[in-house]
Design a protein around this motif. Structure first.
Motif, mmCIF file in Angstrom:
data_model
loop_
_atom_site.group_PDB
_atom_site.id
_atom_site.type_symbol
_atom_site.label_atom_id
_atom_site.label_comp_id
_atom_site.label_asym_id
_atom_site.label_seq_id
_atom_site.Cartn_x
_atom_site.Cartn_y
_atom_site.Cartn_z
ATOM 1 N N ASN A 70 0.822 -1.205 0.000
ATOM 2 C CA ASN A 70 0.000 0.000 0.000
ATOM 3 C C ASN A 70 0.861 1.263 0.000
ATOM 4 O O ASN A 70 0.586 2.214 -0.741
ATOM 5 N N GLU A 71 1.922 1.247 0.803
ATOM 6 C CA GLU A 71 2.727 2.455 0.991
ATOM 7 C C GLU A 71 3.701 2.707 -0.160
ATOM 8 O O GLU A 71 3.844 3.841 -0.621
ATOM 9 N N HIS A 72 4.367 1.647 -0.617
ATOM 10 C CA HIS A 72 5.472 1.866 -1.555
ATOM 11 C C HIS A 72 5.223 1.360 -2.974
ATOM 12 O O HIS A 72 5.873 1.829 -3.905
ATOM 13 N N LYS A 74 2.092 1.618 -3.848
ATOM 14 C CA LYS A 74 0.996 2.572 -3.994
ATOM 15 C C LYS A 74 -0.250 1.931 -4.619
ATOM 16 O O LYS A 74 -0.925 2.515 -5.467
ATOM 17 N N THR A 75 -0.542 0.719 -4.160
ATOM 18 C CA THR A 75 -1.720 0.013 -4.629
ATOM 19 C C THR A 75 -2.153 -0.992 -3.580
ATOM 20 O O THR A 75 -1.375 -1.355 -2.685
#
Length: 375
Positions: A70-72, A74-75
């Motif tokens: 989620n963070e890196h 971005k999905t």
């Protein structure tokens, strides 16, 4: 390798990573399938901006891997875990686009909730075929805890199950996948008309030099056309295959019983566990895994106090001395993700060899990293 890299240090080669990513994207585009990154094999998130230029998805097997996605990346993640805890399931579902359950009991426990929240639900199955010879890495044995066997699916799956998942390969070729699909169809073909996607897991080593990518594309296109399914592959090794090294330095030389051992400032048990588990003998930039190829022979000994922290003799063209560099090749996939600070051994730094040849030091580790893992 740039001499500014400290020792020990994992060094990722940016150009080699992009070469692999380009090939993976070409296979995905030509076969019209989705190929996503498996964090279990490669999770160097500082390199994810490079990865995101070529692929958009990733698979996670824990809360923390999902959070990293989620963070890196971005999905939301394609998530599979052997089992989910009640305390984690809400967070898992919030951060996942797909969730795969390992058992019918977990499916019954959490599947309907996942579906109600708009997460695509899948079930892992065991096609009972694999070309993997090392038991430690073979998930398809008849007594495996991973995946549901066809004999246990007595009735049709719930209507909300949209996908099936198998993962039985390990650094395998496209012909092993073809045989796996034949076994999968034989045991689970009756379920295929009622699902939307099939996740073929990892182990597709398409970036290896002798891999027949043309055959892989052919196999995927034929299966997709036959069953009208969205196909997903999630290799780990293929992304980082032969993209970097582990630089170490000889810090002592000992001889006992006629055996010479070069002690390095790295550790096989801490930094290269596959060398002891598989067992696997990595190649060197400046030596030979074949004991008779070079004139001078040395065991390579890790710096931890574990008696078995060594590899049997490598050979070299000249005698080793304290201060000499020992550079292990192909040390980025399934290596960095498995490291530990056992014995308080210094964790290797992490760096990037840029396309222009410059070295960028990304991360170093110190006492606080060791201390924070304990209490």
């Amino acid at each position: 390798m740039n001499n500014t890299a400290p020792s020990p240090c994992f060094v990722l080669d940016e150009q080699k990573l992009e070469n692999n990513l380009s090939l993976i994207k070409r296979v995905a585009d030509q076969a019209q399938v989705e190929i996503i990154l498996a964090f279990k094999g490669f999770a160097m998130w500082s390199a994810f901006p490079i990865v995101r230029k070529y692929i958009t998805g990733a698979t996670a097997s824990s809360v923390h891997e999902m959070m990293l996605c989620n963070e890196h990346m971005k999905t939301k993640s394609h998530t599979y875990a052997v089992a989910y805890k009640d305390d984690d399931i809400d967070q898992i579902l919030e951060g996942s686009s797909h969730i795969t359950f390992n058992s019918l009991s977990q499916l019954e426990r959490f599947g309907e909730k996942a579906n109600d929240l708009g997460v695509s639900v899948g079930l892992r199955v065991n096609p009972e075929y694999s070309d993997v010879e090392t038991d430690l890495y073979n998930p398809s044995s008849p007594t495996s805890r991973l995946g549901v066997k066809s004999e246990n699916i007595i009735n049709d799956l719930p209507d909300y199950v949209e996908g099936l998942h198998f993962h039985v390969l390990c650094e395998s070729n496209s012909y092993a996948l073809e045989k796996t699909l034949a076994s999968f169809e034989d045991k689970f073909g009756h379920l295929l008309p009622n699902i939307k996607w099939l996740n073929m897991g990892g182990g597709h080593l398409m970036t290896r030099k002798d891999y027949d990518t043309g055959h892989l594309i052919q196999v995927l296109k034929a299966f997709k056309a036959k069953h009208k399914l969205h196909l997903i592959l999630e290799p780990g090794s293929a992304f980082a295959w032969e993209t970097g090294t582990l630089k170490t330095t000889v810090i002592d030389l000992v001889e006992n019983g006629g055996v010479k051992t070069a002690i390095i400032d790295g550790s096989f048990t801490c930094h290269m566990p596959d060398c002891l588990e598989m067992p696997y003998r990595p190649k060197l930039a400046n030596g030979y895994p074949e004991v008779d190829k070079g004139q001078y022979k040395y065991r390579l000994g890790g710096v931890s106090c574990l008696a078995g922290d060594f590899l049997e003799a490598y050979s070299f063209d000249k005698p080793l001395n304290v201060g000499d560099e020992i550079e292990f090749l192909d040390m980025i996939h399934y290596t960095m993700v498995k490291t530990s600070t056992f014995n308080g051994v210094q964790h290797p730094a992490i760096g990037l060899k840029k396309k222009n040849g410059d070295f960028e030091l990304i991360r170093t580790f110190d006492y606080s990293d060791y201390k924070k893992r304990l209490s």
